[in-house]
Design a protein around this motif. Structure first.
Motif, PDB file in Angstrom:
ATOM      1  N   ALA A  57       0.653  -1.310  -0.130  1.00  0.00           N
ATOM      2  CA  ALA A  57       0.264  -0.055  -0.041  1.00  0.00           C
ATOM      3  C   ALA A  57       1.196   1.437   0.385  1.00  0.00           C
ATOM      4  N   ASP A  58       2.354   1.060   0.403  1.00  0.00           N
ATOM      5  CA  ASP A  58       3.159   2.180   0.517  1.00  0.00           C
ATOM      6  C   ASP A  58       3.470   2.705  -0.627  1.00  0.00           C
ATOM      7  N   THR A  59       3.842   4.596  -1.112  1.00  0.00           N
ATOM      8  CA  THR A  59       3.948   4.883  -2.359  1.00  0.00           C
ATOM      9  C   THR A  59       5.046   5.171  -2.855  1.00  0.00           C
ATOM     10  N   LEU A  60       5.997   3.598  -3.009  1.00  0.00           N
ATOM     11  CA  LEU A  60       7.295   3.612  -3.263  1.00  0.00           C
ATOM     12  C   LEU A  60       8.191   3.737  -4.547  1.00  0.00           C
ATOM     13  N   LEU A  75      11.790   3.964  -0.504  1.00  0.00           N
ATOM     14  CA  LEU A  75      11.217   5.223  -0.003  1.00  0.00           C
ATOM     15  C   LEU A  75       9.877   5.573  -0.285  1.00  0.00           C
ATOM     16  N   ASP A  76       9.366   5.561   0.755  1.00  0.00           N
ATOM     17  CA  ASP A  76       8.362   6.035   0.519  1.00  0.00           C
ATOM     18  C   ASP A  76       7.803   7.549   0.239  1.00  0.00           C
ATOM     19  N   PHE A  77       7.025   8.194  -0.147  1.00  0.00           N
ATOM     20  CA  PHE A  77       7.086   9.493  -0.706  1.00  0.00           C
ATOM     21  C   PHE A  77       6.204  10.200   0.018  1.00  0.00           C
ATOM     22  N   THR A  78       5.311   8.840   0.316  1.00  0.00           N
ATOM     23  CA  THR A  78       4.046   9.674   1.199  1.00  0.00           C
ATOM     24  C   THR A  78       4.313  10.607   2.364  1.00  0.00           C
ATOM     25  N   THR A  95      12.929   2.382   8.460  1.00  0.00           N
ATOM     26  CA  THR A  95      14.052   2.764   9.005  1.00  0.00           C
ATOM     27  C   THR A  95      13.412   3.599   9.705  1.00  0.00           C
ATOM     28  N   ALA A  96      13.342   5.177   9.623  1.00  0.00           N
ATOM     29  CA  ALA A  96      13.525   6.399   9.484  1.00  0.00           C
ATOM     30  C   ALA A  96      12.503   6.953   8.606  1.00  0.00           C
ATOM     31  N   THR A  97      12.846   8.609   9.749  1.00  0.00           N
ATOM     32  CA  THR A  97      11.981   9.694   8.529  1.00  0.00           C
ATOM     33  C   THR A  97      12.738  11.010   7.589  1.00  0.00           C
ATOM     34  N   LEU A  98      12.700  10.752   6.775  1.00  0.00           N
ATOM     35  CA  LEU A  98      14.492  11.113   5.499  1.00  0.00           C
ATOM     36  C   LEU A  98      14.188  12.679   6.453  1.00  0.00           C
ATOM     37  N   CYS A 102      12.221  18.965   1.879  1.00  0.00           N
ATOM     38  CA  CYS A 102      11.515  17.793   1.090  1.00  0.00           C
ATOM     39  C   CYS A 102      11.055  18.242  -0.533  1.00  0.00           C
ATOM     40  N   CYS A 103      11.039  16.957  -1.517  1.00  0.00           N
ATOM     41  CA  CYS A 103      10.721  16.146  -1.133  1.00  0.00           C
ATOM     42  C   CYS A 103      11.310  15.363  -1.991  1.00  0.00           C
ATOM     43  N   PHE A 104      12.175  14.279  -1.850  1.00  0.00           N
ATOM     44  CA  PHE A 104      12.908  13.456  -2.120  1.00  0.00           C
ATOM     45  C   PHE A 104      12.212  11.906  -2.718  1.00  0.00           C
TER      46      PHE A 104
END
Length: 259
Positions: A57-60, A75-78, A95-98, A102-104
């Motif tokens: 379901a994630d937007t990779l 990397l999850d864009f949302t 594992t971490a929030t960027l 923004c936005c990568f």
């Protein structure tokens, strides 16, 4: 950072053995269609043989393997999070929030040094990313000024390739290295690259171009930007090719002799 990364990655090693040669190399990708988001897999260069791993379901918007080709990162864009994807279950674990700008919208892993690099969705800059803290640091450019990067890749000799577009909608491939200016390669004849990936087993470069409705998969010449072996499939794709660099393809100084 890299010692911590290696310790963390060792806990996430897949039970699947790393392919011995190019013919066995699998690709993992997120496919997004009008009705589904899912992780799929197929033999490198042959997306027509695609199978579904599971729903995702994630937007990779970026996927790549670590240098040992044992841990699949995404990397999850949302949520602007980085994390791992289980290639057997399709589960994404952040594992971490960027941190930082923004936005990568894309990232790649140097297949020798293990450094993570990401790009924004607005310009030509490239950043290093710590996957355990989310901290990012500006490293330079991976395209010409005024061009917005949509996909990144790095080969076994430290050569970076990016696909970027300008305000007029033109799209080009660029060659880049950290600390140097990006060099124009040329026009692939396609627009909206969603993914670039080297098959580290033989050095081939592959790409996906397209939208949610349909995408073109192609092999790309990293010297001329010419494409071949094209095929059109439903959906939008972000891919990672599961292959490690053979020792005879890595130069001691990290540079190929004729960049």
């Amino acid at each position: 950072m890299f010692a911590r990364l290696l310790r963390f990655a060792s806990c996430l090693v897949s039970a699947i053995a790393v392919p011995a040669h190019a013919g066995d190399v699998p690709v993992f990708a997120q496919r997004v269609t009008s009705s589904a988001k899912e992780i799929v897999s197929y033999p490198v260069g042959n997306p027509s043989a695609m199978t579904v791993v599971g729903a995702q379901a994630d937007t990779l918007v970026g996927m790549d393997f670590n240098p040992e080709a044992t841990v699949l990162w995404a990397l999850d864009f949302t949520t602007q999070q980085i994390g791992t994807v289980n290639p057997m279950t399709a589960v994404f674990v952040p594992t971490a929030t960027l941190q930082g700008p923004c936005c990568f919208n894309s990232f790649t892993i140097d297949p020798v040094s293990g450094v993570f690099y990401g790009s924004l969705d607005t310009n030509e800059t490239v950043y290093s990313i710590d996957p355990l803290s989310g901290q990012s640091a500006l490293q330079g450019v991976a395209a010409a000024a005024g061009w917005a990067i949509s996909a990144l890749a790095i080969d076994c000799n430290g050569r970076g390739i990016s696909s970027a577009s300008n305000a007029q909608g033109d799209e080009r491939l660029f060659r880049w290295r950290v600390g140097t200016s990006a060099v124009l390669i040329g026009n692939t004849g396609h627009v909206h690259a969603t993914s670039l990936e080297f098959d580290n087993a033989d050095g081939s470069l592959y790409a996906w171009f397209g939208t949610t409705t349909s995408s073109t998969h192609a092999k790309v010449d990293p010297v001329t930007a010419q494409t071949s072996q094209e095929s059109l499939l439903e959906g939008r794709y972000r891919m990672a090719i599961r292959s490690a660099c053979p020792s005879d393809r890595i130069f001691a100084n990290g540079f190929d002799p004729a960049p």
